[in-house]
Write a protein that holds these residues in place. Structure first.
Motif, PDB file in Angstrom:
ATOM      1  N   LYS A 404       2.130  -0.059 -16.197  1.00 56.41           N
ATOM      2  CA  LYS A 404       2.879   0.848 -15.308  1.00 56.41           C
ATOM      3  C   LYS A 404       1.954   1.543 -14.324  1.00 56.41           C
ATOM      4  CE  LYS A 404       6.619   2.405 -18.359  1.00 56.41           C
ATOM      5  NZ  LYS A 404       6.041   2.189 -19.692  1.00 56.41           N
ATOM      6  N   GLU A 405       0.673   1.711 -14.711  1.00 59.52           N
ATOM      7  CA  GLU A 405      -0.269   2.406 -13.811  1.00 59.52           C
ATOM      8  C   GLU A 405      -0.420   1.655 -12.487  1.00 59.52           C
ATOM      9  OE1 GLU A 405      -0.695   5.208 -14.707  1.00 59.52           O
ATOM     10  OE2 GLU A 405      -1.246   5.412 -16.817  1.00 59.52           O
ATOM     11  N   LYS A 407       1.866   0.755 -10.806  1.00 57.98           N
ATOM     12  CA  LYS A 407       2.938   1.229  -9.909  1.00 57.98           C
ATOM     13  C   LYS A 407       2.857   2.742  -9.720  1.00 57.98           C
ATOM     14  CE  LYS A 407       6.042  -2.414 -11.404  1.00 57.98           C
ATOM     15  NZ  LYS A 407       6.809  -2.710 -12.592  1.00 57.98           N
ATOM     16  N   ASN A 408       1.867   3.360 -10.358  1.00 59.61           N
ATOM     17  CA  ASN A 408       1.743   4.819 -10.292  1.00 59.61           C
ATOM     18  C   ASN A 408       0.897   5.182  -9.062  1.00 59.61           C
ATOM     19  OD1 ASN A 408       1.001   7.464 -10.590  1.00 59.61           O
ATOM     20  ND2 ASN A 408       0.217   7.261 -12.699  1.00 59.61           N
ATOM     21  N   PRO A 409       1.515   5.789  -8.029  1.00 61.35           N
ATOM     22  CA  PRO A 409       0.769   6.037  -6.785  1.00 61.35           C
ATOM     23  C   PRO A 409      -0.492   6.873  -6.984  1.00 61.35           C
ATOM     24  CG  PRO A 409       2.933   7.134  -6.774  1.00 61.35           C
ATOM     25  CD  PRO A 409       2.892   6.271  -7.996  1.00 61.35           C
ATOM     26  N   GLU A 410      -0.519   7.692  -8.072  1.00 71.70           N
ATOM     27  CA  GLU A 410      -1.673   8.577  -8.290  1.00 71.70           C
ATOM     28  C   GLU A 410      -2.924   7.808  -8.729  1.00 71.70           C
ATOM     29  OE1 GLU A 410      -1.408  12.265  -8.748  1.00 71.70           O
ATOM     30  OE2 GLU A 410       0.722  12.574  -9.118  1.00 71.70           O
ATOM     31  N   LYS A 412      -2.901   4.068  -9.064  1.00 70.22           N
ATOM     32  CA  LYS A 412      -2.763   2.635  -8.780  1.00 70.22           C
ATOM     33  C   LYS A 412      -4.038   2.029  -8.181  1.00 70.22           C
ATOM     34  CE  LYS A 412       0.196  -0.168  -5.705  1.00 70.22           C
ATOM     35  NZ  LYS A 412      -0.849  -0.762  -4.918  1.00 70.22           N
ATOM     36  N   ASP A 413      -4.602   2.698  -7.177  1.00 68.51           N
ATOM     37  CA  ASP A 413      -5.768   2.132  -6.487  1.00 68.51           C
ATOM     38  C   ASP A 413      -6.991   2.076  -7.390  1.00 68.51           C
ATOM     39  OD1 ASP A 413      -4.209   1.802  -4.301  1.00 68.51           O
ATOM     40  OD2 ASP A 413      -4.906   3.609  -3.255  1.00 68.51           O
ATOM     41  N   GLU A 416      -6.394  -0.845  -9.817  1.00 68.25           N
ATOM     42  CA  GLU A 416      -6.571  -2.106  -9.065  1.00 68.25           C
ATOM     43  C   GLU A 416      -8.053  -2.408  -8.876  1.00 68.25           C
ATOM     44  OE1 GLU A 416      -4.665  -4.392  -7.893  1.00 68.25           O
ATOM     45  OE2 GLU A 416      -2.641  -3.603  -7.637  1.00 68.25           O
TER      46      GLU A 416
END
Ligand SMILES: Cc1cc2nc3c(=O)[nH]c(=O)nc-3n(C[C@H](O)[C@H](O)[C@H](O)COP(=O)(O)OP(=O)(O)OC[C@H]3O[C@@H](n4cnc5c(N)ncnc54)[C@H](O)[C@@H]3O)c2cc1C
Length: 491
Positions: A404-405, A407-410, A412-413, A416
């Motif tokens: 789910k992370e 998709k978590n905007p906080e 996500k990067d 990735e």
């Protein structure tokens, strides 16, 4: 009808109303519950494969009994070629599902029933074999999914069945009348039964004089009155229950190996579905012939398929990490393949060396020695394969954050970037492959593989019974030209 389509299978399950409980709640519909659904999906796949031109050779075969093409999981092996196909089907279904094909235990129980009822009719003049073959025709013509149940709660193992304070710790016949029998007790650890049509029940162990009421084998619809399923529940079940997107899970569609306790609270079974009742001397034959078949399947074949999943994931991770030239990783991968092939070879040998049992029955069972060796090897090899995959996968297998992370905007990067291994592979793929290995190495599969088809002591006991050292002794005597003591045998 012959072969059902997957859709017809699902439709047929809708007509059944098994009484199922999981995690303290009633499961109103096994097709909708996220965990029981995995069993539906696994069995459903067996219907799709039997009709698929790519797989039908392995998953279906011609049955002279009904003069139709039937699903292999309803067919009794009549030759070593059939046993080889059975073994191949075990590996194929396991590697495609990454979990059990839940028709497997019933399929193996059919072999035991066909063989032992044939022998009983011959020796006792009963009509069980004819009765069972009539039932099998129904299974084949209607392409039924049949689960299998042997394992029982049991009392203190140090005491005999009749000494247990609760007489129902082994399944017991509590009433008989002109129409049938009534049974009370339970079976435990039963794979996938609630999403099958029927359940075949065999004794778990040998029975003795005085234990006639425990010597019983029969089939029942899974929604017969008095049957209740109490399902397993693990952290993996909870994870699936909570998942918003099943793609986050280590085996999204087919999940874990799902079992349940099956309670028989005064369940009526009509005589035409009873195949053993009171003839206690034959209980052990039902058990041993089931084990002989199941140890090849559950030992030498399906775990080979599971290992293929593990090996594939370990190899992908090696590549993601750029470790293709790391000698020890290549050595570990080779060791995994050697273990897999050793297990496969034992399973195949058990099939190739199968015989009809009893002679003349036409029912082919795998070689007992090789089947038990297969299971014993797998029990140990599987832990080793898990350990090797753990080494290659690294700590991330167990430290992985939720998918789910991604998709978590906080964060996500960060996720990735820092779980990408600097590779071109999408981080999501890298995380999913680690999740798959978490499923295999840090979950239910180690103990599950050890105990499925019986704990290793059971195989060792059989081996000690079937191994015959006479030939080896003779070889040494011949090599050394050993002489008998003079005067022996009255010379
Ligand atoms: C994933 C999974 C799926 C399964 N699916 C099915 C299924 O579909 N149908 C089915 O019938 N069963 C199924 N089983 C049950 C399986 O066959 C049993 O778990 C297995 O036979 C071991 O029995 P148990 O779990 O009761 O363990 P136990 O028998 O309690 O074994 C635990 C330990 O006690 C020892 N032990 C047990 N009895 C004695 C004794 N009398 N003397 C000395 N030592 C003893 C054993 O050797 C072992 O070391 C499944 C099991 C698993 C894990």
């Amino acid at each position: 009808m012959g072969l059902m389509t997957p859709e017809q299978f699902e439709g047929s399950l809708k007509k059944l109303k098994p009484r199922v409980f999981m995690n303290g709640k009633k499961v109103e519909n096994v097709l909708d519950n996220k965990n029981t659904r995995t069993v539906v999906e696994a069995n459903k796949a067996s219907y799709a494969w039997a009709l698929d031109p790519r797989y039908k050779d392995i998953m279906s075969c011609y049955s002279p009994l009904v003069d139709e093409v039937v699903n292999r999981y309803t067919y009794i092996s009549a030759s070593t070629e059939d046993l080889v196909k059975k073994a191949e089907a075990g590996t194929f279904t396991a590697e495609m599902l990454g979990t059990c094909i839940y028709r497997c235990v019933g399929y193996d129980a059919f072999h035991s029933l066909a063989s032992t009822t044939w022998e009983m009719d011959k020796e006792l003049g009963t009509e069980y074999h004819q009765r069972f073959m009539e039932y099998l025709k129904t299974v084949q013509k209607n392409d039924l999914s049949v689960a299998g149940a042997l394992t029982e709660p049991r009392g203190k193992r140090s005491k005999k069945t009749l000494e247990w304070p609760d007489p129902y710790l082994s399944l017991k016949v509590v009433d008989k009348n002109k129409d049938g029998i009534v049974v009370r007790g339970a079976k435990i650890n039963i794979s996938g039964a609630y999403a099958s049509h029927e359940l075949v029940v065999l004794p778990q162990a040998a029975h003795f004089e005085g234990e006639e009421d425990y010597a019983v084998a029969f089939v029942t619809p899974v929604d017969a009155k008095g049957i209740t399923f109490v399902c397993q529940y693990s952290p993996y079940s909870a994870e699936r229950d909570q998942a918003e997107d099943l793609e986050e899970l280590g085996n999204p569609v087919f999940g874990q190996r799902e079992t349940s306790m099956v309670v028989f609270d005064n369940v009526f079974v009509p005589w035409e579905r009873v195949f053993h009742c009171g003839e206690y001397q034959y209980s052990i034959k039902f058990v041993m012939r089931f084990a002989r078949t199941h140890r090849m399947t559950c030992g030498g074949t399906c775990k080979v398929g599971f290992m293929n999943q593990i090996i594939g994931a370990a190899k992908l991770i090696q590549e993601y990490k750029g470790l293709e030239k790391a000698a020890h990783i290549n050595e570990e991968l080779t060791e995994m393949v050697v273990l897999r092939e050793t297990c496969r070879a034992c399973g195949m040998a058990a099939a190739h060396r199968g015989t009809d049992e009893p002679r003349g029955s036409g029912v082919f069972l795998p070689d007992e020695l090789m089947g038990n060796v297969a299971k014993l090897n797998v029990a140990n090899a599987f832990w080793r394969v898990m350990a090797l995959a753990g080494d290659i996968g690294g700590g991330l297998i167990v430290t992985l954050p939720s998918l789910k992370e991604l998709k978590n905007p906080e964060v996500k990067d960060y996720v990735e970037e820092f779980y990408s291994f600097g590779s071109d592979e999408p981080t999501e793929n890298i995380m999913k492959v680690h999740k798959l290995l978490q499923n295999w190495t840090a979950g239910l599969h180690g103990v599950g593989t050890w105990h499925g088809a019986g704990p290793i002591m059971a195989q060792k006991i059989v081996l000690q019974r079937v191994i015959n050292y006479e030939r080896e002794k003779d070889l040494v005597k011949r090599t050394l030209n050993l002489k008998e003591k003079e005067g022996k045998n009255g010379d």
